[in-house]
Design a protein around this motif. Structure first.
Motif, mmCIF file in Angstrom:
data_model
loop_
_atom_site.group_PDB
_atom_site.id
_atom_site.type_symbol
_atom_site.label_atom_id
_atom_site.label_comp_id
_atom_site.label_asym_id
_atom_site.label_seq_id
_atom_site.Cartn_x
_atom_site.Cartn_y
_atom_site.Cartn_z
ATOM 1 N N ARG A 197 69.915 19.537 108.037
ATOM 2 C CA ARG A 197 69.527 20.920 107.810
ATOM 3 C C ARG A 197 68.792 21.479 109.032
ATOM 4 O O ARG A 197 67.988 20.781 109.633
ATOM 5 N N LEU A 217 69.728 29.462 115.824
ATOM 6 C CA LEU A 217 71.047 28.855 115.988
ATOM 7 C C LEU A 217 71.399 28.627 117.464
ATOM 8 O O LEU A 217 71.869 27.555 117.850
ATOM 9 N N ARG A 222 81.680 6.866 113.951
ATOM 10 C CA ARG A 222 81.070 8.204 114.015
ATOM 11 C C ARG A 222 79.555 8.217 113.877
ATOM 12 O O ARG A 222 78.861 8.912 114.608
ATOM 13 N N VAL A 234 82.103 27.379 115.905
ATOM 14 C CA VAL A 234 81.543 27.130 114.573
ATOM 15 C C VAL A 234 81.181 28.472 113.941
ATOM 16 O O VAL A 234 80.425 29.244 114.514
ATOM 17 N N LEU A 269 80.500 25.588 106.325
ATOM 18 C CA LEU A 269 80.753 26.197 107.628
ATOM 19 C C LEU A 269 82.188 25.916 108.036
ATOM 20 O O LEU A 269 82.871 25.081 107.432
ATOM 21 N N PHE A 272 86.350 9.107 119.375
ATOM 22 C CA PHE A 272 86.030 10.401 118.763
ATOM 23 C C PHE A 272 86.715 10.543 117.406
ATOM 24 O O PHE A 272 86.146 11.067 116.459
ATOM 25 N N VAL A 294 69.369 25.860 118.889
ATOM 26 C CA VAL A 294 69.813 24.543 118.405
ATOM 27 C C VAL A 294 71.060 24.099 119.165
ATOM 28 O O VAL A 294 71.128 22.965 119.643
ATOM 29 N N TYR A 295 72.040 24.994 119.297
ATOM 30 C CA TYR A 295 73.259 24.502 119.953
ATOM 31 C C TYR A 295 73.057 24.264 121.447
ATOM 32 O O TYR A 295 73.660 23.362 122.007
ATOM 33 N N VAL A 338 87.443 22.480 116.645
ATOM 34 C CA VAL A 338 86.963 21.677 117.769
ATOM 35 C C VAL A 338 88.156 21.007 118.430
ATOM 36 O O VAL A 338 89.087 20.575 117.745
ATOM 37 N N ARG A 364 70.615 22.902 122.741
ATOM 38 C CA ARG A 364 70.043 21.559 122.836
ATOM 39 C C ARG A 364 71.052 20.507 122.363
ATOM 40 O O ARG A 364 71.200 19.453 122.981
ATOM 41 N N PHE A 422 87.396 19.334 107.008
ATOM 42 C CA PHE A 422 88.329 19.617 108.113
ATOM 43 C C PHE A 422 89.333 18.488 108.318
ATOM 44 O O PHE A 422 89.038 17.331 108.019
HETATM 45 O O1 16C Z 1 82.595 17.689 117.535
HETATM 46 C C1 16C Z 1 81.646 17.035 117.141
HETATM 47 N N1 16C Z 1 81.719 16.247 116.059
HETATM 48 C C2 16C Z 1 82.905 16.040 115.275
HETATM 49 C C3 16C Z 1 82.699 14.878 114.340
HETATM 50 O O2 16C Z 1 81.588 15.026 113.524
HETATM 51 C C4 16C Z 1 83.331 17.258 114.484
HETATM 52 C C5 16C Z 1 82.185 18.021 113.946
HETATM 53 C C6 16C Z 1 82.110 19.306 113.879
HETATM 54 C C7 16C Z 1 80.995 20.005 113.224
HETATM 55 C C8 16C Z 1 80.228 20.829 114.181
HETATM 56 C C9 16C Z 1 79.211 21.648 113.451
HETATM 57 C C10 16C Z 1 77.904 20.976 113.404
HETATM 58 C C11 16C Z 1 76.916 21.818 112.731
HETATM 59 C C12 16C Z 1 75.678 21.051 112.681
HETATM 60 C C13 16C Z 1 74.556 21.786 112.087
HETATM 61 C C14 16C Z 1 73.374 20.886 112.025
HETATM 62 C C15 16C Z 1 72.826 20.528 113.371
HETATM 63 C C16 16C Z 1 71.607 19.686 113.199
HETATM 64 C C17 16C Z 1 70.870 19.548 114.464
HETATM 65 C C18 16C Z 1 69.771 18.550 114.334
HETATM 66 C C19 16C Z 1 68.541 19.123 113.722
HETATM 67 O O3 16C Z 1 84.150 18.046 115.297
HETATM 68 C C20 16C Z 1 80.301 17.108 117.869
HETATM 69 C C21 16C Z 1 79.509 18.228 117.307
HETATM 70 C C22 16C Z 1 78.254 18.541 118.058
HETATM 71 C C23 16C Z 1 77.517 19.621 117.317
HETATM 72 C C24 16C Z 1 76.397 20.216 118.099
HETATM 73 C C25 16C Z 1 75.591 21.188 117.276
HETATM 74 C C26 16C Z 1 76.256 22.522 117.134
HETATM 75 C C27 16C Z 1 75.443 23.508 116.348
HETATM 76 C C28 16C Z 1 76.257 24.741 116.095
HETATM 77 C C29 16C Z 1 75.615 25.698 115.148
HETATM 78 C C30 16C Z 1 75.914 25.354 113.718
HETATM 79 C C31 16C Z 1 75.599 26.421 112.741
HETATM 80 C C32 16C Z 1 74.828 25.878 111.575
HETATM 81 C C33 16C Z 1 74.261 26.960 110.731
HETATM 82 C C34 16C Z 1 72.936 26.569 110.157
#
Ligand code: 16C
Length: 247
Positions: free
Chosen positions: A128, A217, A99, A206, A173, A93, A220-221, A177, A223, A139
């Motif tokens: 996006r 949103l 990654r 987040v 953002l 991780f 998306v999360y 985590v 899923r 971070f």
């Molecule tokens: O913890 C995870 N990964 C680590 C290493 O990368 C690190 C990352 C943290 C970032 C988490 C935020 C991700 C936002 C992604 C937005 C784009 C998603 C695209 C989806 C595909 C179309 O700690 C694993 C992270 C797993 C993330 C799951 C998705 C969470 C979405 C949360 C909502 C984000 C708000 C975005 C506003 C548009």
């Protein structure tokens, strides 16, 4: 015995001196300690945690939190994985080398600062989510060992003048985590791939940093988080197959 490259590069159990003299250290230490402690707290129904995904040993909970109409739902996931250690989980991780192989939301990843062997600062851009603007994050990431066969990685947003927020196409953002892992094996036995179990607690909050439609949103999360945790844990199991267990 000859040590493999991967064994040598597993997260160091001791605190690296370079980290404790870094200006970020007090914050890294405080937030990591808080996050690791909170990660293993039970999700009692009275705290408002709602189960939203369940598959095998994996359970995912969220709390609905909106601030000024922006969704900031905290997530808490519990999982159990057999055949790999807490240290191995955290190694894969934390280490940026792997990654892109498991992180499907990533567009780009840059190492901004190498603080120490156990702390890095990252800039990441994400895919996006239509119809919202693209997001990025800056971070720090810290891996540490704690008592009781526990390892954890904590990631928390920071700032850096070379990476100002909202300068290009991306909205910044903010993320906190924690992936906390604890290994166990039957009393009186030596730990091995055949008898080890690792309990995982993954917590994430987040803050989208700017407008994004609440419904999209949350869809998306719901899923993406289960997809991430299943993919990441099976990635680690695959990577460790045939390698000596690292405790
Ligand atoms: O913890 C995870 N990964 C680590 C290493 O990368 C690190 C990352 C943290 C970032 C988490 C935020 C991700 C936002 C992604 C937005 C784009 C998603 C695209 C989806 C595909 C179309 O700690 C694993 C992270 C797993 C993330 C799951 C998705 C969470 C979405 C949360 C909502 C984000 C708000 C975005 C506003 C548009």
């Amino acid at each position: 015995a000859e040590r493999t490259r991967d064994e040598v590069e597993l997260p160091p159990p001791a605190i690296d001196n370079r980290l404790t003299v870094h200006p970020l250290w007090p914050e890294i230490d405080r937030i990591s300690t808080e996050q690791i402690q909170a990660a293993f707290e039970e999700v009692g129904g009275e705290n408002g945690w709602q189960l939203f995904a369940e598959e095998g040993d994996m359970r995912m909970y969220r709390r609905e939190v909106e601030v000024d109409g922006m969704v900031m739902d905290p997530l808490k996931a519990m999982h159990k994985v057999r055949g790999v250690s807490a240290r191995e989980m955290c190694h894969y991780f934390f280490n940026p080398r792997y990654r892109y192989e498991w992180e499907t939301t990533l567009e780009t990843m840059t190492i901004v600062e190498q603080v120490s062997a156990d702390a890095l600062v990252f800039h990441q851009t994400f895919k996006r989510i239509w119809p919202a603007s693209q997001r990025d994050a800056l971070f720090w990431s810290h891996v540490r060992a704690s008592r009781g066969n526990t390892y954890a990685v904590t990631n928390h947003s920071t700032s850096n003048p070379d990476y100002p927020p909202n300068a290009g196409a991306c909205i910044r953002l903010f993320v906190t985590v924690c992936l906390a892992c604890r290994s166990s094996w039957p009393a009186g036995e030596q730990p091995s791939r055949d008898n080890i179990t690792t309990s995982i607690a993954y917590c994430s909050t987040v803050n989208p940093g700017g407008w994004a439609p609440a419904g999209v949103l949350r869809a998306v999360y719901k899923r993406e988080y289960p997809k991430f945790l299943k993919r990441f844990t099976s990635y680690v199991v695959d990577q460790c197959r045939g390698k000596p267990l690292a405790i």
